[in-house]
Structures are given as structure tokens and as C-alpha cells.
Design an enzyme around this catalytic site. Sequence first.
Site, short mmCIF file in Angstrom:
data_model
loop_
_atom_site.label_atom_id
_atom_site.label_comp_id
_atom_site.label_asym_id
_atom_site.label_seq_id
_atom_site.Cartn_x
_atom_site.Cartn_y
_atom_site.Cartn_z
N LYS A 81 0.84 -1.20 0.00
CA LYS A 81 0.00 0.00 0.00
C LYS A 81 0.87 1.25 0.00
O LYS A 81 1.88 1.32 0.70
CB LYS A 81 -0.93 -0.02 1.21
CG LYS A 81 -1.90 1.17 1.23
CD LYS A 81 -2.86 1.06 2.42
CE LYS A 81 -3.78 2.27 2.48
NZ LYS A 81 -4.73 2.20 3.62
N SER A 156 -9.16 3.45 2.52
CA SER A 156 -8.05 3.93 1.71
C SER A 156 -7.21 2.80 1.11
O SER A 156 -6.31 3.06 0.32
CB SER A 156 -7.14 4.84 2.55
OG SER A 156 -6.57 4.13 3.64
N SER A 180 -10.37 1.38 6.68
CA SER A 180 -9.65 1.28 5.40
C SER A 180 -9.26 -0.13 5.01
O SER A 180 -8.82 -0.35 3.88
CB SER A 180 -8.41 2.18 5.43
OG SER A 180 -8.80 3.53 5.48
#
Length: 476
Positions: A81, A156, A180
Amino acid sequence: MSDPTALSARELSTAIHARQLSCREVMAAFLSRIDAQNPAINAIVSLRPAEELLAEAEARDQELARGLSRGWMHGLPHAVKDLSMTAGLVTSMGSPLFARFIPDEDSIHAARIRAAGAIFIGKTNTPEFGLGSHTYNPLFGPTRNPYDLARSAGGSSGGAAAALAARLVPVADGSDMMGSLRNPAAFNNVIGFRPSYGRVPGGPGPELFMDTMATDGPMARSVDDLAMLLAVQAGYDPRAPQSLDGDGQEFAGDLRGSVKGMRIGWLGDFGGHLPFEDGILDLNRKALEVLSGLGAHVEEASTGFDMERLWQAWVALRQWRVAAKLAQLHDDPKTRARLKPEAIWEIEGGRALDMQAIEAASLTRSAWHRAVLSLFGKYDYLVAPSAQVFPFDVDLDWPKAIAGRKMDTYHRWMEVVIGVSILGLPAIALPAGFGPGGLPTGFQLIGRPRDDLGLLTCAKAYEAATDWTERTPGNA
């Protein structure tokens, strides 16, 4: 094994170590799929050159030929990520201010994934600084949902979840402050696990004690694959003084178990406090019927808590931490002009807080902890939806209303996740099925503090009784 990308991460690992598949073959298959699928989805960013990656895969094959395996992820392609630090690989955090930032070292959990043999192919897309549960930013644009390219992949960890759903990576890492790891799992029909705070060490970084609402964690297309990645990420590290004891290996074992006799409390819309898009609560209730069919005792539960009070405390504590991290960028007019409005709102709100307001928010947090402990005196697990809406129009910045109720902040539409985040509880986001237009949704199975292993065992039993993750994009 004509298509390695169709295998689970565990199956890939077994095939590689048995020399049934070479690391180069696996890498080539995933790069081919990325080349075909990623331009439309935009899940993976900062992709490294194919020749470099194939050369690294060949080097992994040579290691195996010498009898050396780095770990169960040996030779598996992995995209980290884009909020996590990665040595030698751009970590932009979705911001043009960091478009060329290359860290000198990995974050702790990324270093562990690398040490376990994974080959970092690039990063997964994220909203700017991870703010907002919709993955878009001015550097790379939006990540689109593989089930409907006109829809959001959530965030996210939206790039991670979309990459998983499209089979661009075997497993994925993400992070979760405000859902997220859970919201994008629901949006993409995959599984996301927010571990207990401290289970996966944060950092290393200059501040070691204050950020207790966010954590890194694993995502996967199966509970077994997810648990294997957690086994790599988890474990004490002295650089993270609040990390939990252990080495994570308890998660690599057999997760088979029964939910028979388990007491499960259904939180639903929290006594009418939260609005939901039509169909989500119905799909969640059908998921609860699966657990009931396995012998669990499911009933509606009430927190007995003022949930608006909890929301206001959450906003204050979040603004306080975001402001502390990003204030420097706000102070410089040149960098402030390049911050997204949501970041400016968080910073300015945080700076307006005084110590009495922060203490009041912490007292509310503490009262909520006591209320949740009381609930766990009655229930083994709690269940709530993972998202309040189905995947929405990818061109929106965020949903402005749900069921006719106006959302007064950019993140109010994800309020359902905050009760877990503010206490650092373990929660796993599991698929609950598909609604209008074939769009997926899911639910959170929430465990007692530090009961990560029990939660995974319960999730495994649910997974074995359903086939949701087998319904891939284009075949839902």
C-alpha cells in the site's frame, strides 16, 4: 496450473516450493494479467520494470535450486500500500508533494513481507494521505471497482482490495484507521482484517506512542491466505513499544473450528442512529442466517451508548492526530495550496482543539470501552455492516447523503466503522453477497480485545459455508 493467477496464495507457495511452478513463471503470469487489467482498474501504481522483476524471480528460482527458501512468500509478487514506507521504491502517499519520495528503509511490516520472500512489484493506490474511503488522488487518478468500472473501489486500501479482486496480486497489505481494511473489502468482495492494535507493529517513525487508532493488516481472497500474511506481519518489535508479544506463528496453523453455541450480537444500524442504502442491512441479515445455521445464537444487541457523542469524540481525536502529522505542510503556503480540502479541514479542526476538548474526547473513548466490555460479557462476537452504501460513482469525491440523510463531513458516510477503530479491537470484514447491479457488500465480525485468533476461526467457519469469494468480477 495453466493460470497461476487463479491459484490461492497458499497454493502458489506450495507449487513454487514443489518446483511445479517457477518463480519466473508466476511473475510472468501476474505481470501479464496486470498489463491486461490494471490500465482500466488503476489498482497498482509505481509498477517496476518487467525485466527487473523477472530477473528477481529468476534469482529466487536459483535460491530454491540451492535449497534456500526465504519463507512461504518466496517468489510471490506483492504490491505494498502506498502509505507504507518501501526502501528504494516511491512512497507517494497519493500526494504530489511526495511524488518522488523514496524511503531509505521499509516499514516494519513491509520489511517482514520482503524477508518472507515476496518480490515488491510496485505499490497499491490510495487516497491522498489515506484521507477518505474512496481511492483517488491527483497523482494517479481513481482506482475503479473490478465489479463495475464506473464505481469506487473504496479506500483507503482501495488499490489493494481492487488488485486482489482482479487477481493482480495473491495477497495484499493495507492499513485501517477509519475502516480502510474493511470498507474496500466490502466494496470488492474480498476479506480484510483489522488486527488488534499492536498486533502488527507500526513504524518505525519519530513518534511511537500516540497513534493508537490506526494499524496495518492483511487482505486476501480467503481466510487461510489472510491468516498466513498476518503470520508474517504480526509479532513484537522493540522499535514499536506498544506491539504485542509473540511472533505471529499462531495464525499460520489450522483455523478450522465451530461457531456452534457462540453468542453473536447484531448491532445493525445502532438503534436507528445510522442510515443505510437499501439492501445492505438485508444482505447482512442473510449472512447472520448463515451463522445461525452453523449453530450460533444470534440476537439484536444494543450498545446503550450515545453514538453521536462517540462520533464527536472520534472526529476530535482524528483531527488532533492528522493535524499533528500534517501541520508543517499546512504552514507553508506553497504546500498548503497542494493539499486536498479534506486534509485542510482535518488540520484546521485539530488546531482549534484545546487540551480540555482532547481530554473530553478521551473520556468518551474510555466510556465507550467500558460499554463494549459490557457487551462482550454477553456476546462472544459482535456484527455490524462494513459499509453504509454500495460502491458509488467513481467520479464523486464522497457520498453526500444516505437514505435522504445529509452527510455533514467527508467521512460521515463511513461512521459504522469507528466503534472498532477508536478502541483498537480486532475485526474481520467478510463478504455478505451482492446487491443491485451485482455490487458487493459485507459485514464486520468484531472480536474481544486481542482475540484475533478466535475471530479468524469464526470467520473460517462462515467462509466454509458460503461461496461469495468464488464469484469473481465478470462472474458474480
